[in-house]
Write a protein that holds these residues in place. Structure first.
Motif, short mmCIF file in Angstrom:
data_model
loop_
_atom_site.label_atom_id
_atom_site.label_comp_id
_atom_site.label_asym_id
_atom_site.label_seq_id
_atom_site.Cartn_x
_atom_site.Cartn_y
_atom_site.Cartn_z
N VAL A 9 4.15 -18.79 -0.11
CA VAL A 9 4.24 -17.34 -0.28
C VAL A 9 2.83 -16.80 -0.40
O VAL A 9 2.14 -17.04 -1.40
CB VAL A 9 5.10 -16.96 -1.49
N GLY A 12 -2.51 -15.63 3.47
CA GLY A 12 -3.92 -15.27 3.63
C GLY A 12 -4.76 -16.51 3.90
O GLY A 12 -4.35 -17.43 4.60
N GLN A 13 -5.93 -16.51 3.29
CA GLN A 13 -6.87 -17.61 3.54
C GLN A 13 -6.33 -18.96 3.06
O GLN A 13 -6.31 -19.92 3.81
CB GLN A 13 -8.20 -17.31 2.81
N ILE A 14 -5.88 -18.98 1.80
CA ILE A 14 -5.38 -20.27 1.28
C ILE A 14 -4.09 -20.65 1.98
O ILE A 14 -3.89 -21.81 2.37
CB ILE A 14 -5.18 -20.22 -0.25
N PHE A 33 5.23 -17.20 4.33
CA PHE A 33 5.67 -15.81 4.09
C PHE A 33 4.49 -14.93 3.76
O PHE A 33 3.60 -15.31 3.01
CB PHE A 33 6.67 -15.78 2.92
N LEU A 39 1.14 -11.48 10.59
CA LEU A 39 0.12 -12.41 10.07
C LEU A 39 0.65 -13.84 9.93
O LEU A 39 0.09 -14.78 10.52
CB LEU A 39 -0.43 -11.90 8.74
N TYR A 66 12.06 -12.87 2.78
CA TYR A 66 12.17 -13.87 1.71
C TYR A 66 13.35 -14.83 1.89
O TYR A 66 13.35 -15.94 1.37
CB TYR A 66 12.30 -13.17 0.35
N THR A 78 0.43 -18.17 -3.25
CA THR A 78 -0.96 -17.69 -3.22
C THR A 78 -0.99 -16.18 -3.05
O THR A 78 -2.06 -15.61 -2.85
CB THR A 78 -1.76 -18.32 -2.05
N ALA A 79 0.18 -15.55 -3.08
CA ALA A 79 0.22 -14.09 -2.90
C ALA A 79 -0.63 -13.43 -3.97
O ALA A 79 -0.61 -13.83 -5.13
CB ALA A 79 1.65 -13.61 -2.98
N GLY A 80 -1.36 -12.43 -3.56
CA GLY A 80 -2.20 -11.71 -4.52
C GLY A 80 -3.57 -11.47 -3.95
O GLY A 80 -3.90 -11.97 -2.89
N PRO A 82 -7.63 -11.80 -3.90
CA PRO A 82 -8.68 -12.69 -4.40
C PRO A 82 -9.79 -11.88 -5.05
O PRO A 82 -9.80 -10.65 -4.97
CB PRO A 82 -9.19 -13.36 -3.12
N ARG A 83 -10.73 -12.57 -5.68
CA ARG A 83 -11.84 -11.87 -6.35
C ARG A 83 -12.86 -11.34 -5.36
O ARG A 83 -13.03 -11.88 -4.27
CB ARG A 83 -12.58 -12.87 -7.24
N VAL A 103 7.41 -11.68 -6.19
CA VAL A 103 7.49 -13.01 -5.57
C VAL A 103 8.43 -13.91 -6.37
O VAL A 103 9.33 -14.56 -5.81
CB VAL A 103 6.07 -13.66 -5.49
N ILE A 119 -1.00 -20.76 -7.30
CA ILE A 119 -2.47 -20.78 -7.13
C ILE A 119 -3.07 -19.41 -7.46
O ILE A 119 -4.24 -19.30 -7.80
CB ILE A 119 -2.85 -21.19 -5.69
N SER A 234 -12.47 -15.32 -2.01
CA SER A 234 -12.82 -16.45 -2.87
C SER A 234 -12.53 -17.76 -2.14
O SER A 234 -12.05 -17.75 -1.00
CB SER A 234 -12.06 -16.35 -4.19
N ALA A 235 -12.82 -18.85 -2.82
CA ALA A 235 -12.67 -20.18 -2.21
C ALA A 235 -11.27 -20.36 -1.63
O ALA A 235 -10.30 -19.90 -2.23
CB ALA A 235 -12.93 -21.25 -3.27
N1 APR Z 1 4.00 -10.65 -1.40
C1 APR Z 1 3.53 -11.64 -0.60
N2 APR Z 1 2.28 -11.73 -0.19
C2 APR Z 1 1.44 -10.79 -0.60
C3 APR Z 1 1.83 -9.75 -1.45
C4 APR Z 1 3.18 -9.71 -1.85
N3 APR Z 1 3.64 -8.74 -2.63
N4 APR Z 1 0.76 -8.98 -1.69
C5 APR Z 1 -0.27 -9.51 -1.03
N5 APR Z 1 0.15 -10.60 -0.36
C6 APR Z 1 -0.60 -11.45 0.53
C7 APR Z 1 -1.67 -10.71 1.31
O1 APR Z 1 -1.10 -10.00 2.40
C8 APR Z 1 -2.58 -11.84 1.73
O2 APR Z 1 -2.27 -12.30 3.04
O3 APR Z 1 -1.31 -12.44 -0.19
C9 APR Z 1 -2.30 -12.95 0.71
C10 APR Z 1 -3.52 -13.33 -0.10
O4 APR Z 1 -4.43 -13.87 0.78
P1 APR Z 1 -6.00 -13.63 0.65
O5 APR Z 1 -6.25 -12.21 0.34
O6 APR Z 1 -6.64 -14.22 1.85
O7 APR Z 1 -6.38 -14.47 -0.66
P2 APR Z 1 -6.58 -16.06 -0.81
O8 APR Z 1 -8.01 -16.38 -0.63
O9 APR Z 1 -5.58 -16.77 0.01
O10 APR Z 1 -6.27 -16.22 -2.37
C11 APR Z 1 -4.99 -15.95 -2.89
O11 APR Z 1 -5.30 -17.38 -4.77
O12 APR Z 1 -7.19 -18.45 -5.60
C12 APR Z 1 -6.33 -17.35 -5.72
O13 APR Z 1 -7.79 -15.65 -6.61
C13 APR Z 1 -7.06 -16.07 -5.46
O14 APR Z 1 -5.33 -14.68 -6.31
C14 APR Z 1 -5.94 -15.15 -5.13
C15 APR Z 1 -4.96 -16.07 -4.38
#
Ligand code: APR
Length: 321
Positions: A9, A12-14, A33, A39, A66, A78-80, A82-83, A103, A119, A234-235
């Motif tokens: 879930v 993004g990057q992770i 997801f 994406l 979902y 990993t949704a959310g 990053p810093r 989520v 994460i 972030s990483a």
């Molecule tokens: N439901 C699902 N996904 C979501 C939601 C949501 N409500 N809101 C945001 N997202 C998705 C974003 O669309 C994005 O693709 O979460 C993904 C987060 O990816 P990145 O912004 O690339 O962040 P990432 O580097 O993957 O890190 C994710 O892990 O290490 C922690 O601090 C970091 O909190 C961050 C998380």
């Protein structure tokens, strides 16, 4: 017998790196997801189109629904956000707690039997909230932080001593923030205390202590070091690899002893909080907390870190979560 199903879930990057690692290691079928349309579909399509080249057979699906989480064995969140440079992990609290709420409700509804690895940051708070909302038993909701923090510590020790990182064992406990506690006393190179090797290298106990203190400090700040370099996030490679190590131990019932954010029920004298400690990870998730005696200095640092986690949770509760 079908393959295991691993849902991610957050695409993004992770999430992207997680998908690729799961495919390349053939750990199971992947559902990726994200709320952003296209994406997760684009990322999974891109990855699976390398299946002939890399030689993997897994099904991958990108989705904005979902419902596709149904039947998941493992869910990695990993949704959310990053810093960004200048932000602490705790600065993400409000925005990511709102995301985690949605989520976790969906994980509860569609993947009620899954084991969840969180994460998203601030990690200790996000794991706590995820467990609270899903209502899953504590052993089925854990957080990834310690594997990565420990790997960072081991990497810095290996560089300093000029040895293979494969022979370095190092462990970081406590909350996933600036108060985390690298355990210097047990850091070793194939069993030989890292401190002894540093003392031999410098022929000076004081200098060795200084060097170790710098490695400890770099470990605590390692996430921020990457954020400052990347500037836009972030990483992501190393957090993904770390969560994969946890997922693999669970999927294969390896019973690895990995530092993870786990719920403490009196262990290490902590009651009712999620904190980073050594955990046996097997098919039932966090199967056992491995306790050991901390010395005075470690205990003070650990208590300090636990207090930081308690404050974070109190902040989250004040915000209504
Ligand atoms: N439901 C699902 N996904 C979501 C939601 C949501 N409500 N809101 C945001 N997202 C998705 C974003 O669309 C994005 O693709 O979460 C993904 C987060 O990816 P990145 O912004 O690339 O962040 P990432 O580097 O993957 O890190 C994710 O892990 O290490 C922690 O601090 C970091 O909190 C961050 C998380």
């Amino acid at each position: 017998m079908g393959r295991k199903k691993i849902s991610l879930v957050g695409g993004g990057q992770i999430g992207g790196v997680l998908s690729q690692l799961i495919a390349q290691k053939q750990l199971g079928d992947v559902v990726l997801f994200d709320i952003v349309e296209g994406l997760p579909q684009g990322k999974t399509l891109d990855i699976v189109e390398a299946s002939r080249v890399d030689g993997f057979d897994v099904n991958m699906k990108g989705t904005n629904d979902y419902k596709d989480l149904e039947g998941s064995d493992i869910v990695i969140i990993t949704a959310g956000l990053p810093r960004k440079p200048g932000m602490s992990r705790d600065d993400l609290l409000t925005v990511n707690a709102n995301i985690m709420k949605t989520v976790a409700e969906n994980v509860k509804q569609y993947a009620p039997n899954s084991i969840v690895i969180v994460i998203s940051n601030p990690l200790d708070a996000m794991v706590t909230l995820c467990q609270k909302i899903t209502g899953f038993p504590h052993n089925r909701v854990i957080g990834q932080a310690g594997v990565l923090d420990s790997s960072r510590f081991a990497t810095f020790i290996a560089w300093e001593l000029g040895v293979s990182v494969k022979d370095v064992n190092a462990m970081v406990l406590g909350g996933h923030g600036d108060t985390m506690v690298p355990i210097v006393r047990y850091a070793n190179v194939n069993g030989i205390p890292a401190m002894e090797l540093l003392e031999r290298k410098y022929n000076n106990a004081e200098k060795a202590k200084e060097v170790m203190a710098a490695l400890v400090n770099r470990t605590k700040m390692a996430g921020g070091e990457v954020v400052n370099l990347l500037k836009t996030g972030s990483a992501f490679y190393s957090p993904a690899s770390s969560a994969i190590a946890m997922a693999k131990s669970i999927l294969y019932d390896e019973k690895r002893v990995l530092p993870a954010c786990a719920y403490l029920n009196g262990e290490f004298n902590v009651n009712g909080y999620y904190v980073g400690v050594p955990v046996v990870l097997g098919s039932n998730g966090a199967e056992k907390i491995i306790e050991f005696k901390l010395d005075n200095e470690e205990q003070i640092a650990f208590n300090n870190s636990v207090n930081a986690v308690k404050n974070l949770i109190a902040d989250m509760e004040r915000l209504g979560f």
